[in-house]
Design an enzyme around this catalytic site. Structure first.
Site, PDB file in Angstrom:
ATOM      1  N   ASP A  75       0.825  -1.234   0.000  1.00  0.00           N
ATOM      2  CA  ASP A  75       0.000   0.000   0.000  1.00  0.00           C
ATOM      3  C   ASP A  75       0.849   1.270   0.000  1.00  0.00           C
ATOM      4  O   ASP A  75       1.619   1.508   0.917  1.00  0.00           O
ATOM      5  CB  ASP A  75      -0.880  -0.059   1.264  1.00  0.00           C
ATOM      6  N   HIS A 106      -3.901   4.697   6.686  1.00  0.00           N
ATOM      7  CA  HIS A 106      -2.804   4.140   5.881  1.00  0.00           C
ATOM      8  C   HIS A 106      -1.444   4.386   6.533  1.00  0.00           C
ATOM      9  O   HIS A 106      -1.225   5.410   7.183  1.00  0.00           O
ATOM     10  CB  HIS A 106      -2.808   4.769   4.485  1.00  0.00           C
TER      11      HIS A 106
END
Lengths: 554, 554
Positions: A194, A367
């Site tokens: 990611d 994130h």
């Protein structure tokens, strides 16, 4: 493109070079595993488009090889394209309980029944033909999020999904560091990780931080508290509810998606609400202001959302009043900055205090920031590395991070959607390209709006349209009715009568010229009319409306 | 609204509750002084609109009272509406040399001649009837920026303009602290102060910081350096040129507005370029990469700008190549974030290194942060305070700052465009409202695009248009040609022939129903057709195109 027997292939169909519509294929021989099938909300130049999904042509062409869809978590950019995939291919879906619950609701909305939905737990393993998929717990802004390892005879591919390394998650379910360590120790052939926050230095703060901020705010607020966040951020909602209980406040849940998500999460046991805490929004006036919390949609300033309607005094049950404190517990998604700012302004105008922005601690990202990304690279030390989930600059920064940690540049691939990466034990590289791109969904139409329609919408949106109609005698070619001129989105007709009258005169002249020349072909007449009118209107207004001549023959 | 003889009035016509189109009126008896006349770039929902200017009805209705326009600096949001004001009222304009230079060029573009332009210097004073205007130097992101004090028999009104307190400005011209102190000491009745950065804690960094960053970057770059910034940021451009000279690099200036601004600034002595530094962009290939700097437009990712065209390999003279370093020396204006991000991505894809974002020190703001705003309040300690230049939340935060410094809340006014604030020696307050708002400029049309046109553009942009034409016999009422259906921006017609054919059938049915009913009124026939078609299309597509029935009679 030759599929070798002793190689494994990864093919991203979405999520690379963009934020959203995530979809990654892993192919080994005749077995394709799909990881996520997400949607993206359209950028503003995609006029009138509702959602954007990946071009799944490659999947549809290989439908017999598609063996499973593994879903990392329940966000729209990971599950939103599933209905469009399932309409074409009947394939089993795997995800955690909450993820599957969200998918079920979504498929119901689309009228799709009979999907083969399978619930898995972290550390579960499933077999997909010769492949084995293993699910690993990570933290994110929705509970029950997974990373996925695909074990193949060639080696292991690790897909991190969306993740952060929250050391103090609200549900106590910490990232499965030991499993990642074990995988790293055994050897990972390729890691896909990611990149959303690859530009951010340091660590992403724990979700728990927001709870502390809520505690501090609730402790000093004397009026009502209105909290808005993403409806899928179950832990955030849980923290709002916990803090409300601590300060003896009732909670009203407002907004369709917020109510739906709270219901799903509650039914499945992801949210705990003590008896007597929830109150109906219609009854909030029965409680004193200092005993109320309203949890609502609208964190993106969406014009029709509950919070926006509250701010414009258009909500049926809740109006903002002086003394209210509104907590914007979210960050604007790129593109929504102005909508959110406008909502904040309106809330202030109604007399509310508004708590928002990165400095206030009312929101944290879901994130991993750079230091967490480095931890992941160092835990795994994969042979090959591909940054995923990010716009190009995010992928590039993530690649550079990995390089700085000692992964050789030659083993890092910054790739684009549609590229086919062949991975062997000793060699890897891009070997080709499959059909990929975006499919636009507009109402019921999937992919029927293309560049021509969008170009027309663009022109219509900026200068409107002028329609010129003439009825012509089929035999003689003479005009027997019209020209009539109708316009929309060009000028306000009542104030532009003279302009329109002169335009009609220009059309008459053009028709006369055509008649004299003996031009009888419609196409030629139309192009004459269009040219004459376009020139005249541009001179007079410096605008370029679409000009549409229509000729009727009788 | 009664204008009292011993009161002074301030009337904002723009810049309050918004960023842009700044315009403030100061009225004393029959004398109106205008401070700034700016434009605003349209928000995205203003489809097709080019610029937005203040509604100047109040000025036009009082044209004989308008005595002077004082301009604080040369940015578009302070001078952009001047042509529209001057077209209606012949009034003298006052500004510094650079500001007047920029205004001159702008008026020339609009074909306006004969304007009465007057150059003033800091500390100059001019008389405007019974009022005296005094000009005071401040720092900002364009040279030669002024604050303005209006001395009236009632008292002094201080308008800060846009400002920051740069202690080390590039041109060495420090804010005139002593003049502000003197005004404060003598007593200021009302201060109007810039709120743009009222949300930012601390101090805004000096422009000089950017020079240091440039120095550091130039010192280590081995390829070409491409710098983009606002074309009006003359000091930034000067610093780029200075650093280029230090590192023996030639400078090419690219982009129309950049070239124009550099020329104006150079002619007027605001920018110094050593002989032999500038090179023609067409000749850059004669120089080695490490001896070149390109200064270009495109800092906002504008699709047609030079930098964007370089990034997409569409620029005539410059293509991005690996080894290039691109410095984005600007911050995205709200609403432009995505365009800028896209440009950065494209630059990376072409192989450039890109330096951007707040952490890199390649840009500083031109507006005062909270600590500077506090200094201004404490220097002046005005009796009354009105925060200006900002969206509502900025004004609110600025008001709160002033309150925290001890200005009583009752003497602070958070007001909106159009409100009339009456200020006396002992009393002040909002006493009324004049016409205000936005006037949309689209091509040559000023104010002719209103809500109806915009609503039509909105509908056209999202679902397109369907035009239905029928020719009817005037006497019998029977259809003799058509119905013909033409659509634009709705569906791709070649792939939707069946849909269109069925739609035509629906229209035929509707017409038949009308005929049977004996409905002969056009309006009634049209509404039947519209209804039938709309229902059918929504069922089939879930879209709502504009439906435009046209009936021709022969």
């Amino acid at each position: 493109m030759l599929i070798e027997l002793d190689r494994i292939y990864v093919i991203p169909l979405g999520g690379l070079g963009e934020i959203g519509k995530n979809m990654m294929l892993v192919r080994y021989q005749d077995n394709i595993v799909v990881i996520d099938a997400g949607l993206m909300f359209p950028e503003e130049e995609l006029l009138g488009i509702d959602i954007v999904i990946p071009d799944m042509t490659y999947l549809f062409e290989n439908r017999d090889k598609v063996k499973a869809v593994l879903v990392t978590h329940g966000h729209e950019d990971h599950v939103g394209a599933l209905p469009y995939l399932l309409r074409e291919i009947d394939v089993p879906i795997y995800g955690t309980k909450l993820t599957i619950g969200i998918i079920e609701a979504k498929l119901r909305e689309h009228g799709l029944t009979g999907a083969r939905l399978n619930i898995v737990k972290p550390r579960d393993k499933i077999n997909v033909g010769p492949l084995e998929a293993e699910f690993i717990r990570v933290s994110h802004s929705i509970p029950d999020t997974l990373a996925i390892a695909i074990h193949s005879p060639v080696g292991t591919i690790l897909h991190t999904g969306d993740f952060k390394l929250d050391q103090t998650p609200v549900d106590g379910e910490v990232v499965d560091f030991r499993k990642f360590a074990e995988l790293g120790e055994k050897g990972v052939l390729l890691m896909l990780s990611d990149s959303t926050n690859a530009e951010r230095p340091g660590y992403t703060m724990s979700e728990r931080v927001v709870g502390n901020t809520f505690d501090e705010l609730f402790g000093r607020c004397e009026g009502r508290i209105i909290i808005t966040t993403f409806a899928s951020n179950v832990h955030r909602i849980q923290q709002a509810i916990n803090t409300a209980c601590k300060y003896n406040r009732k909670v009203a849940v407002v907004g369709r998606s917020m109510i739906n998500n709270v219901n799903i999460a509650r039914e499945l046991g992801y949210i705990a609400i003590p008896e007597g805490t929830l109150v109906d929004v219609e009854l909030i006036n029965r409680y004193p202001d200092n005993q109320l919390v309203i949890v609502t949609t609208g964190s993106q300033g969406e014009p029709m959302s509950a919070l926006t309607r509250m701010a414009t005094a258009e909500h049926r049950w809740v109006s903002i009043q002086p003394g209210d404190t509104v907590i914007i517990s979210a960050t604007p998604i790129p593109g929504n900055e102005k909508l959110v700012a406008r909502t904040i302004d309106m809330l202030y105008k109604q007399g509310a205090e508004v708590v928002y922005g990165p400095a206030t601690g009312v929101h944290v990202s879901g994130h991993a920031s750079q230091e967490e990304l480095k931890i992941m690279v160092n835990l795994i030390r994969p042979r090959y590395f591909i940054p995923i989930h990010g716009e190009y600059r995010h992928l590039k920064k993530h690649a550079r991070l990995a390089e700085n940690l000692g992964i050789p540049r030659s083993r890092i691939f910054v790739v684009e959607n549609g590229q086919v990466i062949e991975v062997g034990r000793k060699k890897a590289g891009v070997i080709g390209k499959v059909t990929s791109g975006r499919v636009l969904v507009d109402g019921l139409g999937v992919g029927d709006v293309g560049n021509i329609v969008l170009r027309d919408r663009k022109q219509l949106s900026s200068d409107g349209i002028i329609i010129v109609v003439v009825t012509i005698n089929k035999e003689t070619g003479t005009v027997i009715a019209g020209p009539d001129i109708v316009s929309r989105g060009f000028v306000y007709v009542r104030e532009s009568e003279q302009l329109i009258e002169e335009a009609r005169e220009k059309v008459r002249e053009a028709l006369l010229v055509c008649e004299k020349k003996g031009a009888t072909e419609w196409a030629s007449i139309k192009s004459h009319v269009r040219e004459a009118l376009s020139k005249y209107l541009y001179e007079k207004t410096k605008r370029r409306p679409m000009i549409l001549p229509i000729i009727m023959e009788v």
